[in-house]
Design an enzyme around this catalytic site. Structure first.
Site, mmCIF file in Angstrom:
data_model
loop_
_atom_site.group_PDB
_atom_site.id
_atom_site.type_symbol
_atom_site.label_atom_id
_atom_site.label_comp_id
_atom_site.label_asym_id
_atom_site.label_seq_id
_atom_site.Cartn_x
_atom_site.Cartn_y
_atom_site.Cartn_z
ATOM 1 N N GLY A 13 -22.460 89.224 5.357
ATOM 2 C CA GLY A 13 -22.530 87.841 5.837
ATOM 3 C C GLY A 13 -22.646 86.763 4.785
ATOM 4 N N SER A 19 -25.132 80.229 2.312
ATOM 5 C CA SER A 19 -25.302 81.203 3.402
ATOM 6 C C SER A 19 -26.745 81.690 3.483
ATOM 7 C CB SER A 19 -24.413 82.426 3.176
ATOM 8 O OG SER A 19 -23.056 82.121 3.352
ATOM 9 N N ILE A 20 -27.207 81.919 4.694
ATOM 10 C CA ILE A 20 -28.529 82.526 4.873
ATOM 11 C C ILE A 20 -28.557 83.879 4.163
ATOM 12 C CG2 ILE A 20 -30.070 83.544 6.596
ATOM 13 C CD1 ILE A 20 -29.273 81.190 8.472
ATOM 14 N N GLN A 40 -15.862 89.069 4.348
ATOM 15 C CA GLN A 40 -15.035 89.080 5.559
ATOM 16 C C GLN A 40 -13.554 89.269 5.256
ATOM 17 O OE1 GLN A 40 -15.423 85.541 7.930
ATOM 18 N NE2 GLN A 40 -13.894 86.201 9.415
ATOM 19 N N VAL A 67 -15.775 92.539 10.715
ATOM 20 C CA VAL A 67 -16.557 93.366 11.652
ATOM 21 C C VAL A 67 -15.858 93.575 12.993
ATOM 22 C CG1 VAL A 67 -18.790 92.823 10.589
ATOM 23 C CG2 VAL A 67 -17.950 91.420 12.506
ATOM 24 N N ALA A 97 -17.920 82.178 17.078
ATOM 25 C CA ALA A 97 -17.215 81.919 18.338
ATOM 26 C C ALA A 97 -16.066 80.978 18.003
ATOM 27 C CB ALA A 97 -18.146 81.265 19.353
ATOM 28 N N TYR A 158 -24.184 74.820 22.070
ATOM 29 C CA TYR A 158 -24.211 76.185 21.524
ATOM 30 C C TYR A 158 -23.534 77.147 22.503
ATOM 31 C CZ TYR A 158 -25.933 79.801 18.340
ATOM 32 O OH TYR A 158 -26.023 80.825 17.418
ATOM 33 N N LYS A 165 -26.215 85.540 21.352
ATOM 34 C CA LYS A 165 -27.497 85.746 20.650
ATOM 35 C C LYS A 165 -28.506 86.449 21.555
ATOM 36 C CE LYS A 165 -26.669 83.932 16.542
ATOM 37 N NZ LYS A 165 -26.364 84.852 15.420
ATOM 38 N N LEU A 197 -22.096 76.930 5.969
ATOM 39 C CA LEU A 197 -20.686 76.781 6.376
ATOM 40 C C LEU A 197 -20.549 76.868 7.893
ATOM 41 C CD1 LEU A 197 -18.364 78.834 3.979
ATOM 42 C CD2 LEU A 197 -18.663 76.343 4.124
HETATM 43 P P1 NAD Z 1 -22.356 81.333 7.049
HETATM 44 O O1 NAD Z 1 -21.074 80.701 7.503
HETATM 45 O O2 NAD Z 1 -22.741 81.158 5.655
HETATM 46 O O3 NAD Z 1 -22.362 82.874 7.434
HETATM 47 C C1 NAD Z 1 -21.685 83.391 8.545
HETATM 48 C C2 NAD Z 1 -21.035 84.669 8.078
HETATM 49 O O4 NAD Z 1 -20.365 85.317 9.157
HETATM 50 C C3 NAD Z 1 -19.971 84.403 6.992
HETATM 51 O O5 NAD Z 1 -20.287 85.145 5.858
HETATM 52 C C4 NAD Z 1 -18.690 84.911 7.616
HETATM 53 O O6 NAD Z 1 -17.827 85.489 6.674
HETATM 54 C C5 NAD Z 1 -19.247 85.942 8.574
HETATM 55 N N1 NAD Z 1 -18.284 86.322 9.610
HETATM 56 C C6 NAD Z 1 -17.770 85.585 10.627
HETATM 57 N N2 NAD Z 1 -16.849 86.295 11.308
HETATM 58 C C7 NAD Z 1 -16.789 87.518 10.703
HETATM 59 C C8 NAD Z 1 -16.011 88.684 10.919
HETATM 60 N N3 NAD Z 1 -15.088 88.753 11.900
HETATM 61 N N4 NAD Z 1 -16.194 89.740 10.092
HETATM 62 C C9 NAD Z 1 -17.104 89.692 9.091
HETATM 63 N N5 NAD Z 1 -17.866 88.612 8.834
HETATM 64 C C10 NAD Z 1 -17.693 87.534 9.632
HETATM 65 O O7 NAD Z 1 -23.469 80.748 8.045
HETATM 66 P P2 NAD Z 1 -25.014 81.147 8.254
HETATM 67 O O8 NAD Z 1 -25.615 79.956 8.892
HETATM 68 O O9 NAD Z 1 -25.572 81.691 7.008
HETATM 69 O O10 NAD Z 1 -24.926 82.287 9.372
HETATM 70 C C11 NAD Z 1 -25.483 83.556 9.226
HETATM 71 C C12 NAD Z 1 -26.194 83.990 10.511
HETATM 72 O O11 NAD Z 1 -27.313 83.141 10.722
HETATM 73 C C13 NAD Z 1 -25.340 83.890 11.772
HETATM 74 O O12 NAD Z 1 -25.626 85.001 12.618
HETATM 75 C C14 NAD Z 1 -25.854 82.628 12.417
HETATM 76 O O13 NAD Z 1 -25.652 82.647 13.813
HETATM 77 C C15 NAD Z 1 -27.322 82.729 12.057
HETATM 78 N N6 NAD Z 1 -28.089 81.488 12.180
HETATM 79 C C16 NAD Z 1 -27.689 80.347 11.543
HETATM 80 C C17 NAD Z 1 -28.439 79.194 11.665
HETATM 81 C C18 NAD Z 1 -28.000 77.887 11.009
HETATM 82 O O14 NAD Z 1 -28.456 76.822 11.437
HETATM 83 N N7 NAD Z 1 -27.179 77.930 9.971
HETATM 84 C C19 NAD Z 1 -29.607 79.199 12.443
HETATM 85 C C20 NAD Z 1 -29.997 80.381 13.060
HETATM 86 C C21 NAD Z 1 -29.234 81.523 12.920
HETATM 87 O O1 0WE Z 2 -25.284 80.338 14.815
HETATM 88 C C1 0WE Z 2 -25.001 79.223 14.409
HETATM 89 C C2 0WE Z 2 -23.565 78.863 14.089
HETATM 90 C C3 0WE Z 2 -22.620 79.845 14.686
HETATM 91 C C4 0WE Z 2 -21.165 79.504 14.633
HETATM 92 C C5 0WE Z 2 -20.597 78.459 13.915
HETATM 93 C C6 0WE Z 2 -19.237 78.251 13.931
HETATM 94 C C7 0WE Z 2 -18.563 77.118 13.220
HETATM 95 C C8 0WE Z 2 -17.118 77.411 12.890
HETATM 96 C C9 0WE Z 2 -20.344 80.301 15.380
HETATM 97 N N1 0WE Z 2 -19.023 80.113 15.424
HETATM 98 C C10 0WE Z 2 -18.449 79.120 14.714
HETATM 99 N N2 0WE Z 2 -17.099 78.954 14.795
HETATM 100 C C11 0WE Z 2 -16.407 78.122 13.983
HETATM 101 O O2 0WE Z 2 -15.172 77.972 14.132
HETATM 102 N N3 0WE Z 2 -26.003 78.297 14.262
HETATM 103 C C12 0WE Z 2 -27.333 78.640 14.741
HETATM 104 C C13 0WE Z 2 -25.795 76.937 13.734
HETATM 105 C C14 0WE Z 2 -25.553 76.051 14.900
HETATM 106 O O3 0WE Z 2 -24.324 75.984 15.460
HETATM 107 C C15 0WE Z 2 -24.419 75.133 16.562
HETATM 108 C C16 0WE Z 2 -25.730 74.669 16.674
HETATM 109 C C17 0WE Z 2 -26.463 75.261 15.608
HETATM 110 C C18 0WE Z 2 -27.915 75.068 15.327
HETATM 111 C C19 0WE Z 2 -23.445 74.755 17.472
HETATM 112 C C20 0WE Z 2 -23.782 73.888 18.503
HETATM 113 C C21 0WE Z 2 -25.075 73.432 18.623
HETATM 114 C C22 0WE Z 2 -26.067 73.803 17.713
#
Ligand code: NAD
Ligand code: 0WE
Length: 263
Positions: A13, A19-20, A40, A67, A97, A158, A165, A197
């Site tokens: 990820g 990235s987290i 990815q 994945v 999504a 969301y 989730k 991102l």
């Molecule tokens: P990020 O965009 O840095 O990471 C998302 C990752 O998902 C990327 O590395 C991307 O390559 C990977 N990914 C997406 N589709 C994929 C696929 N088909 N195959 C393999 N990898 C794939 O964003 P992030 O915020 O670090 O997200 C990491 C996790 O944290 C996610 O599960 C997200 O839902 C969760 N999360 C994010 C937030 C936030 O506010 N950013 C809050 C709570 C939870």
């Molecule tokens: O889990 C997430 C983000 C997940 C995510 C983000 C994207 C952007 C690009 C899933 N799919 C996509 N598809 C794309 O094409 N978060 C927890 C961050 C997040 O996303 C939101 C939030 C928060 C917080 C979307 C709507 C409302 C709140």
């Protein structure tokens, strides 16, 4: 402290320095873990290899993995198995999504295809990776995923990701129950909103960050370093009694039932 010394971890990820999963990798490396990564697609390969190098890891242990592909998932563990006989930690930090699912009203935006893709990539992938990793998981291995409170409480826009989730959090409990007898623990971190991102380009995301600054007990958002530190704890033997749990790292936002404006 080096409380992860001797642990071998696979992190899925990483997409950027924000990235987290990057915050998690930094904390793992600081605590002495050896880390392998997946990326990815080819577009992300260079970034992931750069991170591995910066953290003093073997860049040969960076593997492609979309994945949604069972073959690519199987290939990761076949390749990893050539260098490592066992895996101690698996981190799943993946969510997706189709963008149009994350805007507008829930009823209006949800589609069969949007539902399928979001659940496949964001929830089933945890089960798929765990299943493929299972033969090489060590006794006392730890698995960790990232979730968001919209699994439990409605967050505007969301939408179907909230359902994915919820499925992911349930998957954590079923995996924890199933793998517990082997000493394997499975947990989730429910993170507060962080500008990554995956958050870039989400309509009104800045508003969500400023909401957290007003509504959280700590009056701020969280950092990927804070999420990384909690991840390192949960994946270390310090957390040996914790499994099936969702731990919030959100500056406390989720505990608030109502918030008044504070000028
Ligand atoms: P990020 O965009 O840095 O990471 C998302 C990752 O998902 C990327 O590395 C991307 O390559 C990977 N990914 C997406 N589709 C994929 C696929 N088909 N195959 C393999 N990898 C794939 O964003 P992030 O915020 O670090 O997200 C990491 C996790 O944290 C996610 O599960 C997200 O839902 C969760 N999360 C994010 C937030 C936030 O506010 N950013 C809050 C709570 C939870
Ligand atoms: O889990 C997430 C983000 C997940 C995510 C983000 C994207 C952007 C690009 C899933 N799919 C996509 N598809 C794309 O094409 N978060 C927890 C961050 C997040 O996303 C939101 C939030 C928060 C917080 C979307 C709507 C409302 C709140």
């Amino acid at each position: 402290m080096s409380f992860m010394a001797g642990k071998r971890a696979l992190i899925v990820g990483v997409a950027s320095d924000r990235s987290i999963a990057t915050g998690i990798a930094e904390a793992f490396a600081r605590e002495g873990a050896e880390i392998a990564f997946t990326y990815q697609n080819d577009k992300l390969r260079g970034r992931v290899e750069k991170l591995a190098e910066r953290l003093g890891q073997n860049t040969a242990l960076c593997f492609p993995c979309d994945v949604s592909s069972d073959q690519e998932i199987d290939a990761v563990f076949a390749n990893l198995g050539k260098s490592w006989d066992q895996l101690d930690v698996l981190v799943h930090s993946v969510g997706y999504a189709p963008r149009e699912q994350l805007e507008g009203g829930f009823t209006e935006s949800i589609t069969r295809e949007g539902y399928r893709i979001s659940h496949d990539i964001s929830a089933y992938s945890l089960a798929a990776l765990t299943k493929a990793a299972s033969p090489m998981l060590s006794e006392r291995a730890a698995i960790l995923t990232l979730t968001y409170n919209a699994a439990v409480q409605v967050v505007p826009n969301y939408n179907v990701m909230g359902l994915a989730k919820a499925s992911l959090e349930s998957c954590v409990r079923f995996l924890a129950s199933d793998l517990g007898p082997r000493g394997i623990r499975v947990n989730a971190i429910s993170a507060g909103a962080v500008k990554t991102l995956a958050a870039a380009g989400i309509g009104g995301f800045r508003k969500m960050l400023s909401y957290a600054e007003k509504a959280s007990p700590l009056r701020r958002t969280v950092t990927i370093e804070e999420i990384g530190n909690t991840a390192a704890f949960l994946c270390s033997d310090l957390a040996s009694g914790i499994t099936g749990e969702t731990t919030f790292v959100d500056a406390g936002v989720n505990i608030m039932g109502m918030v008044f404006d504070e000028d």
